[in-house]
Design a protein around this motif. Structure first.
Motif, mmCIF file in Angstrom:
data_model
loop_
_atom_site.group_PDB
_atom_site.id
_atom_site.type_symbol
_atom_site.label_atom_id
_atom_site.label_comp_id
_atom_site.label_asym_id
_atom_site.label_seq_id
_atom_site.Cartn_x
_atom_site.Cartn_y
_atom_site.Cartn_z
ATOM 1 N N GLN A 1 0.839 -1.199 0.000
ATOM 2 C CA GLN A 1 0.000 0.000 0.000
ATOM 3 C C GLN A 1 0.877 1.254 0.000
ATOM 4 N N PRO A 2 0.576 2.237 -0.831
ATOM 5 C CA PRO A 2 1.399 3.463 -0.879
ATOM 6 C C PRO A 2 1.525 4.147 0.475
ATOM 7 N N ALA A 3 0.445 4.156 1.263
ATOM 8 C CA ALA A 3 0.507 4.821 2.571
ATOM 9 C C ALA A 3 1.493 4.116 3.495
ATOM 10 N N VAL A 4 1.530 2.785 3.457
ATOM 11 C CA VAL A 4 2.468 2.032 4.299
ATOM 12 C C VAL A 4 3.899 2.265 3.819
ATOM 13 N N GLN A 5 4.106 2.289 2.516
ATOM 14 C CA GLN A 5 5.450 2.513 1.988
ATOM 15 C C GLN A 5 5.969 3.905 2.337
ATOM 16 N N GLU A 6 5.078 4.890 2.372
ATOM 17 C CA GLU A 6 5.499 6.232 2.791
ATOM 18 C C GLU A 6 5.903 6.237 4.266
ATOM 19 N N ILE A 7 5.165 5.500 5.090
ATOM 20 C CA ILE A 7 5.526 5.404 6.512
ATOM 21 C C ILE A 7 6.913 4.800 6.658
ATOM 22 N N PHE A 8 7.184 3.728 5.930
ATOM 23 C CA PHE A 8 8.491 3.070 6.009
ATOM 24 C C PHE A 8 9.598 3.988 5.513
ATOM 25 N N GLU A 9 9.326 4.738 4.469
ATOM 26 C CA GLU A 9 10.341 5.662 3.956
ATOM 27 C C GLU A 9 10.719 6.702 5.006
ATOM 28 N N ARG A 10 9.733 7.242 5.683
ATOM 29 C CA ARG A 10 10.031 8.249 6.713
ATOM 30 C C ARG A 10 10.810 7.625 7.864
ATOM 31 N N ILE A 11 10.386 6.439 8.325
ATOM 32 C CA ILE A 11 11.073 5.793 9.447
ATOM 33 C C ILE A 11 12.538 5.540 9.107
ATOM 34 N N LEU A 12 12.799 4.946 7.947
ATOM 35 C CA LEU A 12 14.169 4.576 7.583
ATOM 36 C C LEU A 12 15.027 5.800 7.288
#
Length: 566
Positions: free
Chosen positions: A345-356
């Motif tokens: 899901q794009p929203a989950v991938q954006e969350i992961f991008e910010r965390i990393l």
């Protein structure tokens, strides 16, 4: 002349085994198809069984009694004798006569254009239905042509099969009570779940059963990748009775004003119930304090602090000095657990991008390294399960309030940071922590299983070639995510679980496959096995046995370095 006589004798002796005359082939459904037979088909008047030699046999057999008998014929003798009363084919007297008699088997005297026209011509629907009904009646009634012979048992079997299929169609296309399939993702279980004639029942009805209806398959539950998640054993049956008592014990610990962290670790070592796993992971990782009154203020403060980092650093992701880091993160995120819809899901991938990205900026000694992206997923799934339904794998995070998603993101960041603080040397330049652990794994295996170690060395396989990923990704690429969550219950309960205990888990994991490793006889087979170990069916039972063996190895070797020496 002697040579000509010899040739004639040869053809006389071998005539019974040469193409030309008719022999029965049991189990065939119809004679060979002849495109020219389409010319003889009239609406409502199927052609009769052939009695006029080879070509007549094929034309009549297509739609006549030869087709319904359930037994075909092939050309192996004199074609002209097919319709005669004699069952014995006339032998060819010479090769020239043999060639003349069998020439029509391949030469139909039809041009290519005519063949194409015949191939594209469709039969009238009433002809097809009349012929199909005739075939079904013959199968059901067991009647057929006089040439069936031993094929009666095949017709009876088919009649029983057709009757069974009709009964199955009348059963409203219902699935059996237990689904015995093993699927990679829970989303796969949704296929064919409709009320009538869904895809899975239709596939079952198309499979011809034996004469007697097949016995029902054994009951087996689905094992999703994110188990319901880590509270299941291999058979898929949750152990609710035991978990109820353990859940009560966890509740007493977690609601005490000043929680006993050591007691919580002891209870968590053998697995944490799903209902209390999120709060327990926050406490065991050191993210929240043991004092109950301080937990809510600390949680609020840490979440605000994380999003202050996002506001401060995330806008610089496209700057020249951060562009390479962000680009690598952006490439790796879609590769994270590609079989689980949640992570696509794009929203989950954006969350992961910010965390990393925030973690990489705040830890310049290591920065972002491939493999760190995998370490976010267990935390994210566990904290999401606190708010989502049981089907976490395909849950749409956009259904949650924005504040809830922000809390899951911040908690995942801080817990991942606590984990990486203990193993950061795995990701600094040249990854010395990983290399040191890989070498220690080789030494440990040489002591606990000399045969496996010698077999690996004899085939020139280096431990670094397969165990690097085990250390870099903490076995997350080798185990389903449901097993990783269960494994991390123990890692967080064990002192230095991610940095030290993981070594003994890897040793136990390698020796678990002792039989399969020793059966491989070359480098290629050994590498393919070690990089693709069959753990998709694993559940709590296998992980618990693995952890028990790892604890035994730790007890023997952790505080006794001389045991490594020979």
């Amino acid at each position: 002349m002697a040579a000509d006589g010899g040739r004639r004798q040869f053809w006389r002796r071998g005539a019974a085994r040469l193409p030309g005359s008719i022999q029965q082939v049991y189990g065939a459904q119809h004679p060979p198809f002849d495109p020219t037979s389409v010319h003889s088909i009239q609406v409502g008047a199927p052609a009769a069984g052939g009695t006029n030699g080879g070509r007549g046999q094929r034309e009549g057999g297509l739609m006549g009694s030869g087709f319904g008998a359930g037994v075909g014929a092939i050309v192996t003798g004199d074609r002209g004798s097919a319709g005669s009363g004699s069952n014995r084919p006339r032998k060819a007297t010479s090769f020239q006569e043999f060639a003349k008699d069998t020439s029509d088997a391949w030469d139909l005297d039809v041009s290519e254009d005519e063949l194409l026209a015949l191939a594209t011509r469709s039969l009238a629907s009433d002809v097809v239905m009349a012929t199909a009904n005739e075939v079904l009646q013959k199968h059901r009634g067991g009647s057929g042509s006089s040439g069936r012979g031993k094929t009666d048992k095949y017709s009876e079997a088919r009649a029983s099969s057709f009757a069974y299929l009709e009964q199955e169609e009348d059963a409203d296309c219902k699935l059996p009570s237990g689904d015995w399939r093993l699927v990679k993702s829970r989303s796969e279980a949704q296929i064919g779940s409709g009320s009538k004639c869904a895809s899975l029942p239709r596939q079952q009805s198309l499979t011809l059963p034996s004469v007697n209806p097949p016995a029902p398959m054994p009951h087996r539950h689905l094992l999703p990748l994110v188990a319901r998640f880590a509270d299941q054993n291999t058979s898929g049956a949750p152990s609710w009775g035991r978990d109820a008592a353990r859940l009560s014990r966890f509740h007493d610990l977690l609601t005490s004003p000043n929680m006993d962290l050591d007691e919580l670790r002891k209870c968590s070592w053998s697995g944490i119930p799903k209902a209390v796993r999120p709060i327990t992971w926050r406490l065991l990782s050191g993210y929240l304090p043991a004092n109950m009154e301080r937990r809510e203020p600390t949680l609020h403060h840490k979440r605000q602090e994380y999003f202050a980092f996002v506001d401060q650093y995330y806008g610089s992701r496209n700057d020249d000095h951060h562009q390479d880091t962000y680009r690598q993160i952006h490439i790796d995120i879609p590769r994270t657990n590609p079989l689980i819809p949640l992570f696509q899901q794009p929203a989950v991938q954006e969350i992961f991008e910010r965390i990393l990205f925030i973690w990489a900026i705040r830890h310049p000694a290591s920065g972002y390294v491939q493999g760190i992206n995998d370490l976010v997923t267990p935390f994210f799934v566990v904290f999401l399960s606190e708010h989502a339904e049981e089907d976490v794998e395909s849950y749409d995070v956009s259904l949650l309030p924005a504040e809830v998603n922000r809390g899951i993101e911040a908690d995942s960041y801080w817990c991942m940071s606590k984990l990486l603080d203990g193993i950061q040397d795995n990701y600094t330049f040249a990854q010395p922590g990983v290399q040191r652990k890989v070498n220690a794994l080789g030494e440990l295996v040489s002591r606990i299983d000399e045969a496996v170690h010698s077999h690996i060395e004899r085939h020139e396989v280096e431990y670094l070639q397969f165990a690097f990923r085990w250390m870099n990704n903490l076995l997350m690429r080798e185990l389903p995510l449901r097993c990783t969550i269960r494994l991390w219950d123990t890692y967080q309960a064990e002192p230095e679980g991610f940095s030290q205990f993981h070594l003994y888990v890897c040793a136990a994991f390698l020796t678990h496959w002792r039989k399969e490793i020793l059966s491989e006889k070359d480098f290629q087979g050994l590498m393919l096995l070690l990089q693709n170990l069959p753990t998709m069916h694993w559940g709590n039972e296998e992980v618990s046995l693995l952890l028990a063996e790892a604890y035994r190895l730790k007890f023997m070797f952790a505080d006794a370095p001389n045991h490594y020496r020979r």
